[in-house]
Design a protein around this motif. Structure first.
Motif, mmCIF file in Angstrom:
data_model
loop_
_atom_site.group_PDB
_atom_site.id
_atom_site.type_symbol
_atom_site.label_atom_id
_atom_site.label_comp_id
_atom_site.label_asym_id
_atom_site.label_seq_id
_atom_site.Cartn_x
_atom_site.Cartn_y
_atom_site.Cartn_z
ATOM 1 N N GLY A 290 29.625 -57.350 -8.945
ATOM 2 C CA GLY A 290 29.312 -56.370 -7.919
ATOM 3 C C GLY A 290 28.996 -55.022 -8.547
ATOM 4 N N THR A 291 28.141 -54.250 -7.889
ATOM 5 C CA THR A 291 27.757 -52.926 -8.358
ATOM 6 C C THR A 291 28.242 -51.877 -7.373
ATOM 7 N N ALA A 292 28.921 -50.840 -7.867
ATOM 8 C CA ALA A 292 29.401 -49.769 -6.996
ATOM 9 C C ALA A 292 28.224 -48.923 -6.525
ATOM 10 N N VAL A 293 28.154 -48.699 -5.212
ATOM 11 C CA VAL A 293 27.098 -47.870 -4.625
ATOM 12 C C VAL A 293 27.721 -46.958 -3.579
ATOM 13 N N GLN A 294 26.922 -46.008 -3.085
ATOM 14 C CA GLN A 294 27.360 -45.105 -2.034
ATOM 15 C C GLN A 294 26.501 -45.326 -0.783
ATOM 16 N N VAL A 295 27.174 -45.426 0.368
ATOM 17 C CA VAL A 295 26.492 -45.535 1.654
ATOM 18 C C VAL A 295 26.973 -44.382 2.517
ATOM 19 N N ASP A 296 26.137 -43.357 2.672
ATOM 20 C CA ASP A 296 26.527 -42.164 3.432
ATOM 21 C C ASP A 296 27.843 -41.589 2.920
ATOM 22 N N GLY A 297 27.987 -41.501 1.598
ATOM 23 C CA GLY A 297 29.185 -40.944 0.996
ATOM 24 C C GLY A 297 30.373 -41.880 0.978
ATOM 25 N N ARG A 298 30.183 -43.107 1.424
ATOM 26 C CA ARG A 298 31.257 -44.100 1.473
ATOM 27 C C ARG A 298 31.131 -45.042 0.284
ATOM 28 N N ASP A 299 32.260 -45.338 -0.378
ATOM 29 C CA ASP A 299 32.241 -46.289 -1.486
ATOM 30 C C ASP A 299 31.911 -47.675 -0.950
#
Length: 338
Positions: A290-299
């Motif tokens: 899995g790759t860490a990403v941001q969705v509207d500032g959410r982890d």
């Protein structure tokens, strides 16, 4: 051949005996052109009428499933009642269990536990003794032989649709009253033989025979909705909507430990799936790559597989995710539009 495979085939063969093949009316195919003998389709049609006319059917059978490496045998007691009730008790050298349905709940009882599945109205059993559409099987009469001292017509059965890859099937039917005495199938790997020891028509059966156990554990249930509003009304979950796509359908899935709603959207010809679930975190803990990403500032976490990408995040007990046919950036962009 696994024990589960043998068990499934044993149950399937037993129910074939009480209804699936024996109760299917067939299209006209001429049998042996011998004076005084009915054709194969006539024999099977009369068998269908025999079972169709019965309000109830009970019996016992011995089912043997074998291949080149193993052989398993089960004794099956069964009962069926119009319009939607069925029951079977299966006994093998190693275990015994019961399965059944009262038309609303499909249930099973094993040695250590029982379970039941609520049937959605659209998939509830409608006709126990005539579930096969007319014209889907043809029969050829091969002759007459004896089964345990009873005279029986011997029928070879084939699907009407030649493109269907069906096992070789032979059916033995009583020459006097059209009871099924025996059935064999051979799919090239597994060979199944059902020998019916007893058949009773129109006997009294108490409804408790088909009742699910009171202490059953519910298993997966599903419900399908054709609008977002209907899906939202059918769950306590707060569902996100994808405004940039056209809603196609939503499916509500309930398990003892979790619930989920899977929404499907059409976005200019591309499929977008929106997931909302409880109890998902335990399944996601072991996710690799899995790759860490941001969705509207959410982890959030993104996982790319082949041509699809999943982006998901968890707030409290609720996990939300999107699945797109595209890249991680495209999946994040869709997630931010929820």
């Amino acid at each position: 051949m696994t024990a589960d495979t043998g068990r499934r085939l044993a149950i399937a063969a037993a129910f074939v005996t009480i209804g699936l093949l024996a109760a299917g009316a067939v299209a006209g195919v001429s049998g042996l052109d011998q004076v005084g003998q009915p054709s194969g389709d006539e024999v099977l049609d009369r068998t269908a009428q025999r079972y169709d006319a019965a309000e109830t059917v009970t019996g016992t059978a011995t089912v043997t499933v074998e291949n080149d490496s193993a052989s398993k045998t089960a004794t099956v007691e069964y009962a069926a009642a119009e319009p939607d009730k069925a029951w079977a008790a299966v006994t093998t050298p190693n275990r015994s269990y019961e399965v059944g349905t009262n038309g609303t709940v499909v249930w099973a009882v094993g040695e250590n536990e029982s379970y039941g599945r609520e049937l959605p109205e659209m998939t509830a059993v409608n006709d126990t003794t005539d579930p096969v559409p007319e014209g889907n099987v043809t029969a050829t009469l091969q002759g007459i032989s004896e089964v345990d001292g009873e005279s029986a017509y011997v029928l070879d059965l084939e699907p009407t649709n030649e493109s269907v890859d069906a096992p070789n099937t032979t059916l033995w039917v009583d020459t006097e009253d059209y009871r099924v005495h025996k059935l064999t199938t051979d799919d090239g790997t597994n060979r199944t033989t059902v020998v019916v020891a007893e058949t009773n028509f129109n006997v009294s059966i108490d409804d408790s025979q088909f009742a699910p156990p009171a202490d059953r554990v519910a298993v997966t249930t599903t419900e399908t909705y054709d609008s977002f509003d209907a899906a939202q009304s059918g769950t306590d979950l707060d569902l996100p909507a994808y405004e940039n796509g056209t809603f196609e359908e939503a499916r509500y899935i309930s398990r003892p430990e979790s619930t989920a709603v899977v929404q499907r959207y059409d976005a200019d010809g591309e499929n977008v799936t929106v997931l909302t679930a409880t109890g998902a975190s335990s399944y996601l803990e072991g996710v690799e790559n899995g790759t860490a990403v941001q969705v509207d500032g959410r982890d959030a976490t993104a996982i790319a597989r082949d041509d699809r990408t999943v982006v998901y995040w968890t707030d409290g007990e609720v996990t939300t995710g999107v699945v797109v046919e595209g890249t991680t950036d495209e999946a994040v962009a869709v997630a931010e539009e929820l």
